[in-house]
Design an enzyme around this catalytic site. Structure first.
Site, PDB file in Angstrom:
ATOM      1  N   ASP A 152      48.512  43.674  35.273  1.00 52.70           N
ATOM      2  CA  ASP A 152      48.093  45.042  35.575  1.00 52.70           C
ATOM      3  C   ASP A 152      48.822  46.035  34.675  1.00 52.70           C
ATOM      4  OD1 ASP A 152      46.714  47.028  36.856  1.00 52.70           O
ATOM      5  OD2 ASP A 152      48.021  47.097  38.611  1.00 52.70           O
ATOM      6  N   ARG A 161      41.687  52.969  26.910  1.00 54.91           N
ATOM      7  CA  ARG A 161      42.052  51.845  27.785  1.00 54.91           C
ATOM      8  C   ARG A 161      41.830  50.483  27.089  1.00 54.91           C
ATOM      9  NH1 ARG A 161      42.612  52.663  32.980  1.00 54.91           N
ATOM     10  NH2 ARG A 161      41.740  50.634  33.485  1.00 54.91           N
ATOM     11  N   HIS A 169      43.854  46.680  26.786  1.00 56.14           N
ATOM     12  CA  HIS A 169      43.360  45.321  27.062  1.00 56.14           C
ATOM     13  C   HIS A 169      43.604  44.410  25.852  1.00 56.14           C
ATOM     14  CE1 HIS A 169      41.824  46.769  30.742  1.00 56.14           C
ATOM     15  NE2 HIS A 169      40.791  47.421  30.250  1.00 56.14           N
ATOM     16  N   SER A 191      38.655  40.835  38.186  1.00 50.79           N
ATOM     17  CA  SER A 191      38.386  40.669  39.625  1.00 50.79           C
ATOM     18  C   SER A 191      36.927  41.015  39.935  1.00 50.79           C
ATOM     19  CB  SER A 191      39.313  41.573  40.436  1.00 50.79           C
ATOM     20  OG  SER A 191      38.923  42.919  40.258  1.00 50.79           O
ATOM     21  N   TRP A 205      33.952  44.771  38.297  1.00 51.93           N
ATOM     22  CA  TRP A 205      32.568  45.048  37.865  1.00 51.93           C
ATOM     23  C   TRP A 205      32.212  46.520  38.078  1.00 51.93           C
ATOM     24  CZ3 TRP A 205      30.389  41.771  34.747  1.00 51.93           C
ATOM     25  CH2 TRP A 205      30.575  40.398  34.902  1.00 51.93           C
ATOM     26  N   LEU A 261      49.635  21.848  29.933  1.00 50.26           N
ATOM     27  CA  LEU A 261      49.601  23.029  30.801  1.00 50.26           C
ATOM     28  C   LEU A 261      48.150  23.285  31.197  1.00 50.26           C
ATOM     29  CD1 LEU A 261      50.805  25.806  31.917  1.00 50.26           C
ATOM     30  CD2 LEU A 261      50.210  26.747  29.678  1.00 50.26           C
ATOM     31  N   SER A 270      45.788  42.752  45.912  1.00 51.07           N
ATOM     32  CA  SER A 270      44.487  43.055  45.306  1.00 51.07           C
ATOM     33  C   SER A 270      43.489  41.899  45.345  1.00 51.07           C
ATOM     34  CB  SER A 270      44.665  43.535  43.865  1.00 51.07           C
ATOM     35  OG  SER A 270      45.402  44.719  43.845  1.00 51.07           O
TER      36      SER A 270
HETATM   37  C1  FPP Z   1      44.490  45.336  34.411  1.00 48.26           C
HETATM   38  O1  FPP Z   1      44.889  46.517  33.780  1.00 48.26           O
HETATM   39  C2  FPP Z   1      43.898  44.381  33.494  1.00 48.26           C
HETATM   40  C3  FPP Z   1      42.599  43.941  33.505  1.00 48.26           C
HETATM   41  C4  FPP Z   1      41.614  44.380  34.489  1.00 48.26           C
HETATM   42  C5  FPP Z   1      42.080  43.013  32.513  1.00 48.26           C
HETATM   43  C6  FPP Z   1      43.030  41.983  31.999  1.00 48.26           C
HETATM   44  C7  FPP Z   1      42.467  41.483  30.730  1.00 48.26           C
HETATM   45  C8  FPP Z   1      43.154  41.131  29.629  1.00 48.26           C
HETATM   46  C9  FPP Z   1      44.624  41.110  29.533  1.00 48.26           C
HETATM   47  C10 FPP Z   1      42.437  40.762  28.404  1.00 48.26           C
HETATM   48  C11 FPP Z   1      41.509  39.581  28.452  1.00 48.26           C
HETATM   49  C12 FPP Z   1      42.095  38.358  29.001  1.00 48.26           C
HETATM   50  C13 FPP Z   1      42.045  37.118  28.458  1.00 48.26           C
HETATM   51  C14 FPP Z   1      42.463  36.015  29.327  1.00 48.26           C
HETATM   52  C15 FPP Z   1      41.668  36.816  27.081  1.00 48.26           C
HETATM   53  P1  FPP Z   1      44.195  47.868  34.221  1.00 48.26           P
HETATM   54  O2  FPP Z   1      43.038  48.115  33.321  1.00 48.26           O
HETATM   55  O3  FPP Z   1      43.852  47.796  35.676  1.00 48.26           O
HETATM   56  O4  FPP Z   1      45.339  48.907  33.969  1.00 48.26           O
HETATM   57  P2  FPP Z   1      45.631  50.233  34.829  1.00 48.26           P
HETATM   58  O5  FPP Z   1      45.977  49.781  36.213  1.00 48.26           O
HETATM   59  O6  FPP Z   1      46.799  50.830  34.125  1.00 48.26           O
HETATM   60  O7  FPP Z   1      44.412  51.073  34.787  1.00 48.26           O
END
Ligand code: FPP
Length: 275
Positions: free
Chosen positions: A37, A50, A54, A82, A86, A148, A213
């Site tokens: 997160d 944002r 990612h 999650s 979506w 792993l 969550s």
């Molecule tokens: C949460 O941060 C993160 C996500 C919803 C996506 C996680 C995805 C990746 C790290 C990239 C793709 C993954 C792989 C396995 C290749 P947030 O967007 O909720 O951050 P915030 O809470 O600060 O808004």
């Protein structure tokens, strides 16, 4: 054994020492699950979009995967998307899908060469065709690996998982295969999407939110929880070492008395019998 390298950088001596110290100190978690997160906030703090967060988050995924393989952690589960995600703006969802597909394409060979098996839990059917295809290919390519198990939770939620298990069990009762009285903890566990994976020993959540969550709701009954303020893109190996260090300091009681208290109570019992 072949050295692990997903990040294409050679492991330095100080890192080798950090890992050796952790291994000497105590038991490692067999299964680590992470709620990644803070990508958005990390990007915002740098004045960026944002999706930039990612992208940086993928680098953390690589580093943490590599270090888990190096240490000998057997299972790593990452909450990558999650069911609730979506509902994010279409643009962000699309960017995440592209990033996932691109990362899988780029990393599948690398995972395979490092003897890492890729798996998923969640409603993969909801993903765009290209993502599904990359996932299927990477899963197939790595299916015989055993160093792993990297499990990506994609379009996953704990309630969805439990609901699906309940449906399967209800069908089995309906078909006369089992009686309602036969249903117990183990049977429920074996109908979840994680049936082949042990429950997590350690759950890590980044970015300082004190929430689960809708992650592995059933499976985390006795997991140790570690929450850090660090945003996911900054969560690299040294942060993981801190989390494992904290795990090693804890006494896992699984609802029972602590070892110290057990001894004390046993002593009192002997005293009671002999006086
Ligand atoms: C949460 O941060 C993160 C996500 C919803 C996506 C996680 C995805 C990746 C790290 C990239 C793709 C993954 C792989 C396995 C290749 P947030 O967007 O909720 O951050 P915030 O809470 O600060 O808004």
């Amino acid at each position: 054994m072949k050295p692990i390298s997903l990040t294409n950088t050679e492991q330095n001596d100080s890192d080798k020492q950090s890992q050796a110290r952790l291994l000497e100190r105590g038991t490692l978690p067999e299964h680590i699950a992470i709620i990644m997160d803070g990508n958005g906030r990390w990007a915002k703090s740098k004045g960026n979009m944002r999706s930039y967060g990612h992208k940086a988050g993928v680098e953390s995924v690589r580093d943490i995967t590599e270090v888990c393989a190096q240490l000998g952690v057997k299972y790593l589960t990452l909450y990558a998307f999650s069911t609730e995600n979506w509902s994010r703006p279409k643009l962000e969802v699309n960017a995440l899908m592209r990033l996932l597909a691109r990362s899988l394409r780029k990393e599948a060979e690398n995972l395979n060469e490092n003897n890492i098996r890729l798996e998923t839990i969640g409603q993969i059917d909801r993903f765009p065709k290209r993502c599904k295809q990359e996932l299927t290919e990477a899963i197939e390519l790595t299916k015989d690996n055993d160093r792993l198990n990297l499990c990506l939770a994609l379009s996953y939620s704990g309630r969805w998982d439990i609901t699906e298990a309940v449906k399967k069990l209800a069908h089995r009762v309906q078909d006369g295969e089992i009686e309602p009285e036969d249903i117990n903890d183990d049977m429920i566990s074996s109908h979840l999407s994680t049936a082949e994976i042990p429950d997590p020993d350690l759950i890590i959540r980044t970015s300082g939110e004190y929430r689960i969550s809708n992650f592995l709701l059933w499976q985390l009954a006795y997991s140790e929880l570690y929450i850090t303020e660090t945003y996911w893109p900054d969560f690299r190996r040294d942060e993981l070492y801190k989390a494992i260090h904290s795990f090693q300091e804890r006494e896992r009681r699984f609802g029972k008395l602590s070892k110290k208290e057990q001894k004390k109570q046993a002593g009192l019992h002997v005293q009671e019998l002999t006086t």
